[in-house]
Motif scaffolding. Structure first.
Motif, PDB file in Angstrom:
ATOM      1  N   VAL A 150      -5.333   0.197  -9.971  1.00 18.23           N
ATOM      2  CA  VAL A 150      -4.556   0.090  -8.733  1.00 18.23           C
ATOM      3  C   VAL A 150      -3.650   1.298  -8.527  1.00 18.23           C
ATOM      4  N   PHE A 151      -2.986   1.741  -9.608  1.00 14.19           N
ATOM      5  CA  PHE A 151      -1.963   2.771  -9.470  1.00 14.19           C
ATOM      6  C   PHE A 151      -2.401   4.137  -9.989  1.00 14.19           C
ATOM      7  N   SER A 152      -3.696   4.312 -10.194  1.00 13.69           N
ATOM      8  CA  SER A 152      -4.260   5.610 -10.619  1.00 13.69           C
ATOM      9  C   SER A 152      -3.551   6.143 -11.854  1.00 13.69           C
ATOM     10  N   SER A 153      -3.374   5.276 -12.844  1.00 17.82           N
ATOM     11  CA  SER A 153      -2.675   5.644 -14.068  1.00 17.82           C
ATOM     12  C   SER A 153      -3.642   5.663 -15.248  1.00 17.82           C
ATOM     13  N   THR A 154      -3.136   6.078 -16.414  1.00 13.33           N
ATOM     14  CA  THR A 154      -3.975   6.163 -17.612  1.00 13.33           C
ATOM     15  C   THR A 154      -3.264   5.538 -18.811  1.00 13.33           C
ATOM     16  N   LEU A 155      -2.553   4.444 -18.600  1.00 16.63           N
ATOM     17  CA  LEU A 155      -1.836   3.784 -19.686  1.00 16.63           C
ATOM     18  C   LEU A 155      -2.822   3.154 -20.663  1.00 16.63           C
ATOM     19  N   ASN A 156      -2.387   3.010 -21.924  1.00 15.53           N
ATOM     20  CA  ASN A 156      -3.203   2.291 -22.908  1.00 15.53           C
ATOM     21  C   ASN A 156      -2.728   0.839 -22.964  1.00 15.53           C
ATOM     22  N   SER A 157      -2.935   0.159 -24.102  1.00 17.32           N
ATOM     23  CA  SER A 157      -2.565  -1.260 -24.241  1.00 17.32           C
ATOM     24  C   SER A 157      -3.239  -2.103 -23.160  1.00 17.32           C
ATOM     25  N   HIS A 158      -4.545  -1.954 -23.007  1.00 17.54           N
ATOM     26  CA  HIS A 158      -5.278  -2.606 -21.920  1.00 17.54           C
ATOM     27  C   HIS A 158      -5.179  -4.122 -21.938  1.00 17.54           C
ATOM     28  N   ALA A 159      -4.943  -4.713 -23.111  1.00 17.29           N
ATOM     29  CA  ALA A 159      -4.927  -6.169 -23.202  1.00 17.29           C
ATOM     30  C   ALA A 159      -3.615  -6.779 -22.718  1.00 17.29           C
ATOM     31  N   THR A 160      -2.592  -5.965 -22.536  1.00 14.69           N
ATOM     32  CA  THR A 160      -1.280  -6.461 -22.112  1.00 14.69           C
ATOM     33  C   THR A 160      -1.363  -7.078 -20.725  1.00 14.69           C
ATOM     34  N   ARG A 161      -0.861  -8.335 -20.609  1.00 13.65           N
ATOM     35  CA  ARG A 161      -0.864  -9.036 -19.323  1.00 13.65           C
ATOM     36  C   ARG A 161       0.555  -9.139 -18.772  1.00 13.65           C
ATOM     37  N   PHE A 162       0.663  -9.076 -17.462  1.00 13.35           N
ATOM     38  CA  PHE A 162       1.964  -9.182 -16.813  1.00 13.35           C
ATOM     39  C   PHE A 162       1.742  -9.515 -15.344  1.00 13.35           C
ATOM     40  N   SER A 163       2.798  -9.959 -14.667  1.00 11.84           N
ATOM     41  CA  SER A 163       2.679 -10.307 -13.250  1.00 11.84           C
ATOM     42  C   SER A 163       3.743  -9.632 -12.385  1.00 11.84           C
ATOM     43  N   THR A 171       0.842  -1.205   0.000  1.00 14.25           N
ATOM     44  CA  THR A 171       0.000   0.000   0.000  1.00 14.25           C
ATOM     45  C   THR A 171       0.870   1.246   0.000  1.00 14.25           C
ATOM     46  N   GLU A 172       1.914   1.238   0.820  1.00 12.03           N
ATOM     47  CA  GLU A 172       2.838   2.384   0.865  1.00 12.03           C
ATOM     48  C   GLU A 172       3.501   2.607  -0.490  1.00 12.03           C
ATOM     49  N   LEU A 173       3.962   1.540  -1.110  1.00  7.13           N
ATOM     50  CA  LEU A 173       4.628   1.663  -2.402  1.00  7.13           C
ATOM     51  C   LEU A 173       3.640   2.098  -3.479  1.00  7.13           C
ATOM     52  N   ARG A 174       2.417   1.603  -3.408  1.00 10.74           N
ATOM     53  CA  ARG A 174       1.400   2.035  -4.366  1.00 10.74           C
ATOM     54  C   ARG A 174       1.156   3.545  -4.261  1.00 10.74           C
ATOM     55  N   GLU A 175       1.075   4.050  -3.037  1.00  7.27           N
ATOM     56  CA  GLU A 175       0.841   5.479  -2.857  1.00  7.27           C
ATOM     57  C   GLU A 175       1.982   6.308  -3.437  1.00  7.27           C
ATOM     58  N   ALA A 176       3.211   5.799  -3.311  1.00 12.21           N
ATOM     59  CA  ALA A 176       4.358   6.517  -3.870  1.00 12.21           C
ATOM     60  C   ALA A 176       4.349   6.479  -5.390  1.00 12.21           C
ATOM     61  N   LEU A 177       4.088   5.302  -5.969  1.00 12.98           N
ATOM     62  CA  LEU A 177       4.102   5.149  -7.424  1.00 12.98           C
ATOM     63  C   LEU A 177       2.912   5.831  -8.093  1.00 12.98           C
ATOM     64  N   SER A 178       1.808   5.978  -7.372  1.00 11.39           N
ATOM     65  CA  SER A 178       0.622   6.620  -7.941  1.00 11.39           C
ATOM     66  C   SER A 178       0.861   8.098  -8.253  1.00 11.39           C
ATOM     67  N   SER A 219       7.311  11.988 -15.100  1.00  8.82           N
ATOM     68  CA  SER A 219       7.615  12.651 -13.828  1.00  8.82           C
ATOM     69  C   SER A 219       7.693  11.608 -12.726  1.00  8.82           C
ATOM     70  N   ALA A 220       8.855  11.495 -12.074  1.00  7.95           N
ATOM     71  CA  ALA A 220       9.047  10.485 -11.042  1.00  7.95           C
ATOM     72  C   ALA A 220       9.975  11.015  -9.956  1.00  7.95           C
ATOM     73  N   ASN A 221       9.747  10.528  -8.761  1.00  6.73           N
ATOM     74  CA  ASN A 221      10.591  10.891  -7.620  1.00  6.73           C
ATOM     75  C   ASN A 221      10.739   9.655  -6.747  1.00  6.73           C
ATOM     76  N   THR A 222      11.964   9.165  -6.627  1.00  6.00           N
ATOM     77  CA  THR A 222      12.206   7.929  -5.878  1.00  6.00           C
ATOM     78  C   THR A 222      12.429   8.170  -4.392  1.00  6.00           C
ATOM     79  N   SER A 223      12.398   9.422  -3.955  1.00  5.24           N
ATOM     80  CA  SER A 223      12.698   9.716  -2.544  1.00  5.24           C
ATOM     81  C   SER A 223      11.704   9.048  -1.595  1.00  5.24           C
TER      82      SER A 223
END
Length: 433
Positions: free
Chosen positions: A134-147, A83-90, A176-180
């Motif tokens: 999950v990550f509040s994103s707007t990526l396309n390629s909805h059919a792409t599967r991954f784990s 949950t913590e990591l999701r909040e950061a990545l979101s 835009s990203a910040n790893t801090s």
């Protein structure tokens, strides 16, 4: 006086007859009797705490690779790490998805073992559409599967989405990203297990390098009443008569039309079947969404619930309860809930009547478990084929306490997915003795 004496035996006989008839009705149809008044008034069902879809579909495992390539399986016993990591990545702004050509398994493994990176893994694939949820994103390629989601900590321009089955790698551009925030999370008092990503059959596994001590827990458990589930699944607030048929090992409740609930009290499980589904088959995204809605409809607690598996053969989604970052395997034969959406338009929900409430003090010590390779060596020495081991997972075994039926002991052990089913490695070893 004579008339009164004459009618007295007849009156008593009639009263006894009525009593016997009513008793028989209650015995053969307890559901209708117990819930008649409630249904006529359409009393609303008590709503248990639910979790949003983005929480139920969080990753289930976090592996950190340091600058030297050393890897650790991470967990936080005080707060939910994913949950913590999701909040950061979101907060990151993601843009384009592009596929990278991978030439070999070793080339694919280089992404799983990338230095200075964080890898968030799922027990079973999701797709971009669920990732966006999950990550509040707007990526396309909805059919792409991954784990797997690989987040480089020394490259703020990309993250990677990986799928073990076909060794697919997708690169996601980051504007835009910040790893801090992530680095701050990494400095918390985390539970760390030394691991190394390696191939096991057709999927990569975080091999635990040496023996590890994993804590045991005890929890108060709650068994939800049958009335609660029949009201939610069969009655649904309507004035519906529900019949009940008692058998030796179960009780079958039915609405008389298309829905049926079978309760197995000894095992503490239930099976709900609905033959009125309008849609005969569901796509992957639809199955993930519909199964989540089904779990909400059942009304089982969702506080510790996580997505754990998907089978395309019969559009089945499995959910398990998690404690301290590890799954509970034998809460029932299938976990906490299994939602099947069959091709004939049938919906079949298997679920547990029991749920965890609060932890209770225990004098049980941590259990020291062998490393992954040691477990595999023991199994192969006992005659098992490594090729039939598709997965190994540290998980909790659900054991009823001998002192109280209101308490369950959660004991850590290795679970092995062998020849299509999950068993503890000690169970497998005993079978060969």
């Amino acid at each position: 006086m004579k008339i009164t004496k004459a009618f007295l035996p007849l009156g008593l006989a009639a009263a006894v007859t009525v009593s016997v008839v009513l008793s028989a009705m209650i015995w053969t149809n307890p559901a209708q009797y117990e819930r008649n008044r409630q249904r006529s008034s359409n009393t609303p069902t008590t709503e248990l705490s639910t979790r949003p879809q983005k929480d139920v579909y969080l990753p289930t495992q976090v592996v950190y690779s340091d600058a030297n390539g050393n890897q650790e399986l991470l967990n936080n016993r005080k707060v939910n790490l994913t949950t913590e990591l999701r909040e950061a990545l979101s907060k990151w702004e993601l843009s384009r998805v592009s596929k990278i050509n991978i030439s070999s398994k070793s080339a694919y493994m280089s992404y799983l073992t990338r230095k200075s990176s964080l890898m968030l893994s799922y027990a079973s694939p999701i797709n971009i559409k669920m990732f966006n949820t999950v990550f509040s994103s707007t990526l396309n390629s909805h059919a792409t599967r991954f784990s797997r989601i690989v987040v480089p900590l020394n490259d703020t321009h990309h993250i990677y989405l990986l799928d073990d089955k076909d060794q697919d790698v997708y690169q996601v551009s980051v504007k835009s990203a910040n790893t801090s925030a992530i680095r701050k999370i990494m400095k918390e008092n985390l539970f760390r297990i030394n691991v190394k990503m390696q191939w096991l059959s057709d999927s990569a596994t975080a091999y635990v390098k040496s023996s590890v001590a994993v804590p045991s827990y005890s929890y108060l458990v709650n068994q939800q009443s049958t009335d609660y589930f029949t009201t939610r699944l069969l009655n649904k607030g309507e004035s519906t008569n529900v019949s009940a048929k008692k058998n030796k090992d179960n009780t079958i409740y039915s609405d008389g039309a298309s829905r049926q609930l079978t309760v197995y009290n000894k095992q503490g499980t239930a099976l709900f079947e609905d033959y009125s589904a309008l849609q005969s088959s569901l796509g992957f995204s639809q199955a993930l969404k519909a199964s989540y809605s089904a779990v909400k409809a059942i009304g089982i607690p969702m506080e510790n619930l996580r997505y754990y598996g998907y089978s395309s053969a019969n559009s089945t989604v499995t959910y398990r309860s998690f404690v301290e970052g590890f799954p509970i395997f034998n809460q029932s034969n299938y976990g906490a809930a299994r939602i099947q959406m069959l091709s004939q338009g049938v919906r079949r929900y298997n679920f547990s009547l029991y749920s965890l409430q609060v932890p209770v003090p225990t004098d049980k010590k941590s259990v020291t478990l062998p490393g992954t390779q040691a477990v595999i060596d023991q199994l192969t020495a006992a005659g098992y084929h490594k090729s039939k081991i598709s997965s190994l997972q540290i998980g909790y075994q659900w054991l009823t306490s001998s002192s109280s039926d209101k308490v369950v002991n959660l004991t850590p052990t290795w679970y092995v997915h062998y020849n299509g089913s999950w068993k503890t490695y000690t169970q497998l070893l005993k079978q060969q003795q």
